[in-house]
Scaffold this motif. Structure first.
Motif, PDB file in Angstrom:
ATOM      1  N   UNK A   1      32.102   0.357 -47.000  1.00  0.00           N
ATOM      2  CA  UNK A   1      31.569   1.829 -47.475  1.00  0.00           C
ATOM      3  C   UNK A   1      31.771   2.987 -46.790  1.00  0.00           C
ATOM      4  N   UNK A   2      32.177   2.697 -45.669  1.00  0.00           N
ATOM      5  CA  UNK A   2      32.439   3.969 -44.632  1.00  0.00           C
ATOM      6  C   UNK A   2      33.862   3.871 -43.896  1.00  0.00           C
ATOM      7  N   UNK A   3      34.356   2.778 -43.926  1.00  0.00           N
ATOM      8  CA  UNK A   3      35.670   2.598 -43.268  1.00  0.00           C
ATOM      9  C   UNK A   3      36.846   3.523 -43.483  1.00  0.00           C
ATOM     10  N   UNK A   4      36.687   4.346 -44.483  1.00  0.00           N
ATOM     11  CA  UNK A   4      37.885   5.595 -44.837  1.00  0.00           C
ATOM     12  C   UNK A   4      37.505   6.726 -43.997  1.00  0.00           C
ATOM     13  N   UNK A   5      36.456   6.903 -43.270  1.00  0.00           N
ATOM     14  CA  UNK A   5      35.905   7.947 -42.613  1.00  0.00           C
ATOM     15  C   UNK A   5      36.743   8.294 -41.325  1.00  0.00           C
ATOM     16  N   UNK A   6      37.384   9.485 -41.300  1.00  0.00           N
ATOM     17  CA  UNK A   6      38.234   9.831 -40.014  1.00  0.00           C
ATOM     18  C   UNK A   6      37.769   9.500 -38.693  1.00  0.00           C
ATOM     19  N   UNK A   7      38.508   9.058 -37.862  1.00  0.00           N
ATOM     20  CA  UNK A   7      37.849   8.801 -36.598  1.00  0.00           C
ATOM     21  C   UNK A   7      37.025  10.038 -35.911  1.00  0.00           C
TER      22      UNK A   7
ATOM     23  N   UNK B   1      29.625   3.840 -36.003  1.00  0.00           N
ATOM     24  CA  UNK B   1      29.791   5.074 -35.965  1.00  0.00           C
ATOM     25  C   UNK B   1      30.561   5.868 -34.473  1.00  0.00           C
ATOM     26  N   UNK B   2      29.728   5.234 -33.571  1.00  0.00           N
ATOM     27  CA  UNK B   2      30.044   5.717 -32.145  1.00  0.00           C
ATOM     28  C   UNK B   2      31.190   5.065 -31.717  1.00  0.00           C
ATOM     29  N   UNK B   3      31.370   4.004 -31.906  1.00  0.00           N
ATOM     30  CA  UNK B   3      32.719   3.321 -31.346  1.00  0.00           C
ATOM     31  C   UNK B   3      34.063   4.057 -31.921  1.00  0.00           C
ATOM     32  N   UNK B   4      33.869   4.482 -33.192  1.00  0.00           N
ATOM     33  CA  UNK B   4      35.121   5.036 -33.579  1.00  0.00           C
ATOM     34  C   UNK B   4      35.047   6.514 -33.283  1.00  0.00           C
TER      35      UNK B   4
END
Ligand SMILES: Cc1cc2nc3c(=O)[nH]c(=O)nc-3n(C[C@H](O)[C@H](O)[C@H](O)COP(=O)(O)O)c2cc1C
Length: 386
Positions: free
Chosen positions: A31-37, A55-58
């Protein structure tokens, strides 16, 4: 007959380290893997506490991430905290009236009523996820009427935290014995002046936490060295404040009994999120030990617990054994990436999960949960890494 090669491969797979699922695969990558880090996904796409960690890890840099995420040693306590919930099964009941379950969530802790049997455990350096640090935590707690326990090593001063409180907001305050009696007295007076209503005395950190992950980035414990604290000292603290003092970090039934004998109004079962000593039991395992060997303690005093709590069902499992309220730290540290809105969302998610899970267990009143709702003699219960 097994061939030698087959036998060897069986032995090999037995010895191999089983991969650790820090959080279950529920499709967030898809679902959210394409979000930029360097950007945060829209908060509306966050569906549960584990999402904040993803989210935090990225998003966080290595230093900040490692400070929050670290555990002690090989992090077996940390993993076991998360995994032990998965070893305990519910025994849900059906065809009962559950329509008032949401209204039943209110919980009274040290004489003050909050909106749920869930609270925010203390953690230091909240500025690592947001410049407003603890101000977001205390404001989010106020808006959701949840107990916030401020760390003695907060990024913001106690005065700043106090100024951010809503009128009449009840907070708890964590305490490490680090100074003289005069220092302690001054801290307690400050807590009282700030409207703090309970002291949580951290007793699980007599020595430094052996934190390899954090040591790589020079962000190990903020409370370092060896700490003098005994049960006599605990009793002595009662002379310095009239606030209830709850020992945080109880890990055996023996110490739970000693706490009762010392007049503690409550105990907090915790292993510091697996950050202090490796190979210690999870809160669920300690609660089970107390349930089996001294169940009266859950009636005599208020029992709090934390460590690895990520789902409403984790909260319910601890409550089934007699725990009054359950806390979490890391998920709130990560939710704080979104500021107050993130904290509110995290608290709302937990409350909702407690209510719907309780409903699916047939509970019309969440406080009616008891050990008949869990399967105590489940064969998968024993053993750490089964
Ligand atoms: C980054 C971080 C800082 C912490 N700082 C404190 C602290 O200052 N005092 C304390 O008593 N516990 C501290 N803890 C322990 C938490 O209060 C809590 O017991 C534990 O983290 C719960 O486990 P969880 O993070 O898996 O929810 C800290 C935990 C974390 C993750």
């Amino acid at each position: 007959m097994l061939s030698f090669i087959t036998l060897l491969s069986l032995v090999g797979s037995g010895l191999a380290v089983r991969p650790f699922l820090g959080s279950a695969d529920t499709g967030i990558e898809l679902a959210l893997g394409s979000t930029a880090n360097d950007s945060l996904p829209d908060l509306k796409n966050i569906v549960g506490l584990p999402d904040f960690e993803w989210v935090a890890e990225r998003y966080l840099n290595a230093t900040r991430w490692s400070f929050f995420r670290t555990g002690a040693g090989g992090e077996w306590s940390y993993r076991n905290n998360l995994e032990s919930y998965g070893r305990l099964r519910f025994r849900p009941r059906v065809l009962t009236d559950i329509t008032r379950v949401e209204a039943s969530l209110n919980t009274t802790l040290f004489g003050h009523t909050f909106s749920a049997p869930f609270f925010m455990s203390p953690f230091g350096r909240a500025e690592f996820s947001h410049p407003d640090a603890e101000l977001n935590l205390v404001r989010g707690a106020a808006e959701e009427n949840i107990l916030y326990i401020a760390s003695m090593h907060a990024s913001k001063t106690l005065d700043e935290i106090s100024a951010a409180k809503a009128p009449g907001q009840v907070t708890g305050h964590q305490f490490y014995n680090e100074g003289t009696d005069a220092d302690t007295l001054a801290y307690f007076k400050q807590v009282e002046a700030a409207g703090g209503k309970a002291i949580f005395f951290t007793v699980d950190s007599a020595g430094d936490g052996n934190r390899h992950r954090a040591a790589r980035w020079n962000v190990t414990s903020v409370d370092s060295g060896y700490t003098y604290a005994t049960w006599d000292y605990y009793k002595h603290l009662g002379n310095l404040t009239s606030l209830p003092i709850i020992p945080k970090g109880i890990q055996t039934v023996e110490d739970a009994k000693l706490a009762v004998a010392a007049g503690a109004p409550g105990i907090f079962i915790s292993n510091h999120g697996g950050r202090q000593l490796d190979f210690v039991p999870s809160a669920l395992e300690v609660a089970l030990e107390i349930y089996e060997e001294a169940p009266e303690i859950f009636q005599q005093i208020e029992v709090y617990a934390d460590g690895g709590v990520r789902y409403g069902s984790d909260v319910l499992k601890l409550m089934a054994l007699g725990v009054k309220a359950v806390g979490a730290a890391r998920p709130l540290a990560f939710a704080n990436l979104y500021g107050v809105e993130g904290i509110k969302k995290a608290l709302q998610l937990v409350k909702h999960e407690i209510a719907i899970d309780a409903a699916n267990m047939g509970l019309g009143d969440v406080h009616q949960i008891n050990a008949s709702y869990i399967k105590l003699n489940n064969p998968t219960w024993n053993g750490w890494y089964s």
